[in-house]
Scaffold this motif. Structure first.
Motif, PDB file in Angstrom:
ATOM      1  N   HIS A 126      -1.588 -13.162   5.017  1.00  0.00           N
ATOM      2  CA  HIS A 126      -1.202 -11.779   5.244  1.00  0.00           C
ATOM      3  C   HIS A 126      -2.292 -11.034   5.995  1.00  0.00           C
ATOM      4  CE1 HIS A 126       1.238 -13.199   1.892  1.00  0.00           C
ATOM      5  NE2 HIS A 126       2.121 -12.275   2.222  1.00  0.00           N
ATOM      6  N   THR A 127      -1.891 -10.072   6.815  1.00  0.00           N
ATOM      7  CA  THR A 127      -2.853  -9.363   7.659  1.00  0.00           C
ATOM      8  C   THR A 127      -3.811  -8.507   6.849  1.00  0.00           C
ATOM      9  OG1 THR A 127      -1.287  -7.545   7.981  1.00  0.00           O
ATOM     10  CG2 THR A 127      -1.272  -9.309   9.620  1.00  0.00           C
ATOM     11  N   GLY A 128      -3.343  -7.912   5.721  1.00  0.00           N
ATOM     12  CA  GLY A 128      -4.192  -6.998   4.978  1.00  0.00           C
ATOM     13  C   GLY A 128      -4.061  -7.118   3.479  1.00  0.00           C
ATOM     14  N   SER A 129      -3.620  -8.289   2.988  1.00  0.00           N
ATOM     15  CA  SER A 129      -3.453  -8.462   1.545  1.00  0.00           C
ATOM     16  C   SER A 129      -3.826  -9.875   1.145  1.00  0.00           C
ATOM     17  CB  SER A 129      -2.003  -8.152   1.130  1.00  0.00           C
ATOM     18  OG  SER A 129      -1.855  -8.250  -0.274  1.00  0.00           O
ATOM     19  N   ALA A 130      -5.136 -10.098   0.999  1.00  0.00           N
ATOM     20  CA  ALA A 130      -5.610 -11.422   0.584  1.00  0.00           C
ATOM     21  C   ALA A 130      -5.065 -11.792  -0.785  1.00  0.00           C
ATOM     22  CB  ALA A 130      -7.127 -11.445   0.577  1.00  0.00           C
ATOM     23  N   LEU A 131      -4.716 -10.777  -1.572  1.00  0.00           N
ATOM     24  CA  LEU A 131      -4.120 -10.986  -2.891  1.00  0.00           C
ATOM     25  C   LEU A 131      -2.902 -11.911  -2.822  1.00  0.00           C
ATOM     26  CD1 LEU A 131      -4.432  -9.641  -5.814  1.00  0.00           C
ATOM     27  CD2 LEU A 131      -2.578  -8.130  -5.097  1.00  0.00           C
ATOM     28  N   ASP A 161       1.352  -2.275 -18.684  1.00  0.00           N
ATOM     29  CA  ASP A 161       0.189  -3.012 -19.181  1.00  0.00           C
ATOM     30  C   ASP A 161       0.572  -3.920 -20.346  1.00  0.00           C
ATOM     31  OD1 ASP A 161      -1.752  -2.224 -17.406  1.00  0.00           O
ATOM     32  OD2 ASP A 161      -2.456  -0.534 -18.623  1.00  0.00           O
ATOM     33  N   ALA A 162       1.498  -3.453 -21.178  1.00  0.00           N
ATOM     34  CA  ALA A 162       1.901  -4.240 -22.341  1.00  0.00           C
ATOM     35  C   ALA A 162       2.743  -5.443 -21.950  1.00  0.00           C
ATOM     36  CB  ALA A 162       2.672  -3.352 -23.322  1.00  0.00           C
ATOM     37  N   VAL A 163       3.530  -5.318 -20.886  1.00  0.00           N
ATOM     38  CA  VAL A 163       4.455  -6.386 -20.482  1.00  0.00           C
ATOM     39  C   VAL A 163       3.805  -7.369 -19.512  1.00  0.00           C
ATOM     40  CG1 VAL A 163       6.634  -6.847 -19.293  1.00  0.00           C
ATOM     41  CG2 VAL A 163       6.461  -4.939 -20.895  1.00  0.00           C
ATOM     42  N   GLY A 164       2.897  -6.885 -18.671  1.00  0.00           N
ATOM     43  CA  GLY A 164       2.305  -7.729 -17.641  1.00  0.00           C
ATOM     44  C   GLY A 164       1.482  -8.870 -18.208  1.00  0.00           C
ATOM     45  N   GLU A 165       1.624 -10.047 -17.612  1.00  0.00           N
ATOM     46  CA  GLU A 165       0.864 -11.220 -18.037  1.00  0.00           C
ATOM     47  C   GLU A 165      -0.452 -11.345 -17.274  1.00  0.00           C
ATOM     48  OE1 GLU A 165       3.645 -14.339 -17.303  1.00  0.00           O
ATOM     49  OE2 GLU A 165       4.770 -13.966 -19.149  1.00  0.00           O
ATOM     50  N   ALA A 166      -0.524 -10.732 -16.102  1.00  0.00           N
ATOM     51  CA  ALA A 166      -1.745 -10.698 -15.294  1.00  0.00           C
ATOM     52  C   ALA A 166      -1.598  -9.528 -14.342  1.00  0.00           C
ATOM     53  CB  ALA A 166      -1.935 -12.001 -14.521  1.00  0.00           C
ATOM     54  N   ASP A 167      -2.720  -8.977 -13.880  1.00  0.00           N
ATOM     55  CA  ASP A 167      -2.637  -7.856 -12.943  1.00  0.00           C
ATOM     56  C   ASP A 167      -3.900  -7.788 -12.104  1.00  0.00           C
ATOM     57  OD1 ASP A 167      -4.381  -5.313 -14.129  1.00  0.00           O
ATOM     58  OD2 ASP A 167      -3.668  -6.669 -15.690  1.00  0.00           O
ATOM     59  N   ALA A 168      -3.796  -7.072 -10.979  1.00  0.00           N
ATOM     60  CA  ALA A 168      -4.918  -6.892 -10.064  1.00  0.00           C
ATOM     61  C   ALA A 168      -4.621  -5.682  -9.188  1.00  0.00           C
ATOM     62  CB  ALA A 168      -5.118  -8.135  -9.193  1.00  0.00           C
ATOM     63  N   PRO A 169      -5.648  -4.966  -8.703  1.00  0.00           N
ATOM     64  CA  PRO A 169      -5.418  -3.853  -7.780  1.00  0.00           C
ATOM     65  C   PRO A 169      -4.646  -4.318  -6.545  1.00  0.00           C
ATOM     66  CG  PRO A 169      -7.693  -3.891  -8.529  1.00  0.00           C
ATOM     67  CD  PRO A 169      -7.078  -5.170  -9.001  1.00  0.00           C
ATOM     68  N   ASP A 170      -3.729  -3.466  -6.080  1.00  0.00           N
ATOM     69  CA  ASP A 170      -2.882  -3.814  -4.940  1.00  0.00           C
ATOM     70  C   ASP A 170      -3.055  -2.782  -3.831  1.00  0.00           C
ATOM     71  OD1 ASP A 170      -1.044  -4.929  -3.266  1.00  0.00           O
ATOM     72  OD2 ASP A 170       0.704  -4.543  -4.516  1.00  0.00           O
ATOM     73  N   PRO A 171      -4.146  -2.857  -3.073  1.00  0.00           N
ATOM     74  CA  PRO A 171      -4.385  -1.858  -2.016  1.00  0.00           C
ATOM     75  C   PRO A 171      -3.325  -1.872  -0.922  1.00  0.00           C
ATOM     76  CG  PRO A 171      -5.973  -3.661  -1.890  1.00  0.00           C
ATOM     77  CD  PRO A 171      -5.248  -3.827  -3.179  1.00  0.00           C
ATOM     78  N   ALA A 172      -2.622  -2.992  -0.722  1.00  0.00           N
ATOM     79  CA  ALA A 172      -1.615  -3.068   0.340  1.00  0.00           C
ATOM     80  C   ALA A 172      -0.472  -2.099   0.103  1.00  0.00           C
ATOM     81  CB  ALA A 172      -1.080  -4.492   0.456  1.00  0.00           C
ATOM     82  N   LEU A 173      -0.186  -1.767  -1.158  1.00  0.00           N
ATOM     83  CA  LEU A 173       0.903  -0.849  -1.477  1.00  0.00           C
ATOM     84  C   LEU A 173       0.385   0.409  -2.175  1.00  0.00           C
ATOM     85  CD1 LEU A 173       3.707  -3.348  -2.596  1.00  0.00           C
ATOM     86  CD2 LEU A 173       3.562  -2.038  -0.475  1.00  0.00           C
ATOM     87  N   SER A 174      -0.876   0.728  -1.969  1.00  0.00           N
ATOM     88  CA  SER A 174      -1.475   1.941  -2.497  1.00  0.00           C
ATOM     89  C   SER A 174      -1.753   2.915  -1.357  1.00  0.00           C
ATOM     90  CB  SER A 174      -2.784   1.618  -3.231  1.00  0.00           C
ATOM     91  OG  SER A 174      -2.548   0.788  -4.347  1.00  0.00           O
TER      92      SER A 174
END
Length: 281
Positions: free
Chosen positions: A119-124, A206-219
């Motif tokens: 991806h051009t701007g989302s290494a995530l 937060d209660a439902v998610g199994e993993a998470d990370a900041p998402d600057p591509a959609l922020s």
């Protein structure tokens, strides 16, 4: 032209043409009403332009069986959320056998495919996928064909565990050539497993998610979103029509819908309108 599996049947029916490689290409426009699988205030729309090309080699493996090897590349450019724009390299193998000799005899198919995503701007989101599956189908008439199948897909990200997902999918697909140049098609599928959504941070997600990370591509400067991996059940539907402009190219229009349900009442839905031009040479 659209279903890849159709080319494998050509190998079975016309052995003389089995050694001839060919190329598929497409240019399309997609309007996506929910690019990040968001909920409520996190639903984001965009217009996407895409192009893809694939090289195909059909091979005869028996009197009633054939193998199709394919490799290709694709580009997708997002108009507003341009960090999601991606490049893709993929390879696929499809083996089909039709044990019976009748026109409407059942055929069976096994397939495996892999892809690399950048991806051009989302290494995530950078990483790869591996998909395996089986299908069965038959021609009901010279104009109608039905198929059903199962897919197992694993995705692994290079940098973030949030995009490490696995899913199971059961689906059906049908095609109806209702006029000399027109083919209508549609399908329905149920999928269960990992789903990644982009959302503002709340106690519920937060209660439902199994993993998470900041998402600057959609922020944005005003709204910070995170990517969350959830376990969800998803229903997918598709309706489309293909118009053959000639022997080697066609127009294609499709409408797709998804509805995903996760724990604690979380749900996500979206629609994609896809218009494209398909080429075979």
């Amino acid at each position: 032209m659209r279903p890849l599996g159709a080319a494998a049947l050509v190998v079975i029916a016309f052995p003389a043409a089995a050694a001839s490689p060919y190329f598929d290409a497409a240019i399309d426009y997609v309007h996506d009403t929910n690019v990040g699988h968001g909920w409520r205030q996190d639903v984001l729309e965009d217009d996407v332009l895409g192009a893809r090309i694939a090289a195909n080699l059909p091979l005869q493996t028996g009197a009633r069986s054939g193998l199709l090897l394919s490799g290709g590349a694709a580009l997708r450019g997002y108009t507003d959320w341009d960090d999601l724009s991606e490049g893709r390299l993929d390879a696929r193998a499809v083996w089909r056998v039709q044990p019976g000799t009748g026109y409407d005899a059942l055929w069976y198919e096994a397939n495996v495919g892999a892809a690399l995503l950048g991806h051009t701007g989302s290494a995530l989101r950078d990483g790869g996928t591996l998909t395996t599956g089986v299908d069965a189908g038959r021609r009901l008439t010279d104009r109608i064909e039905l198929r059903a199948g199962y897919r197992y897909t694993v995705r692994r990200a290079f940098d973030a565990a949030v995009f490490d997902t696995a899913s199971h999918r059961l689906g059906t697909h049908g095609e109806w050539r209702f006029a000399p140049r027109f083919t209508a098609y549609g399908g329905f599928a149920w999928q269960t497993g990992g789903l990644v959504v982009s959302s503002r941070r709340t106690a519920l997600i937060d209660a439902v998610g199994e993993a998470d990370a900041p998402d600057p591509a959609l922020s944005t400067a005003a709204v910070a979103r995170r990517a969350y991996r959830l376990d969800a059940d998803t229903l997918n539907g598709e309706l489309g029509v293909n118009y053959a402009l000639g022997a080697r190219w066609a127009l294609d229009l499709a409408l797709r819908y998804f509805h995903s349900a996760a724990a604690r009442g979380l749900w996500y839905e979206g629609v994609q309108l896809d218009a494209g031009v398909l080429f075979r040479f």
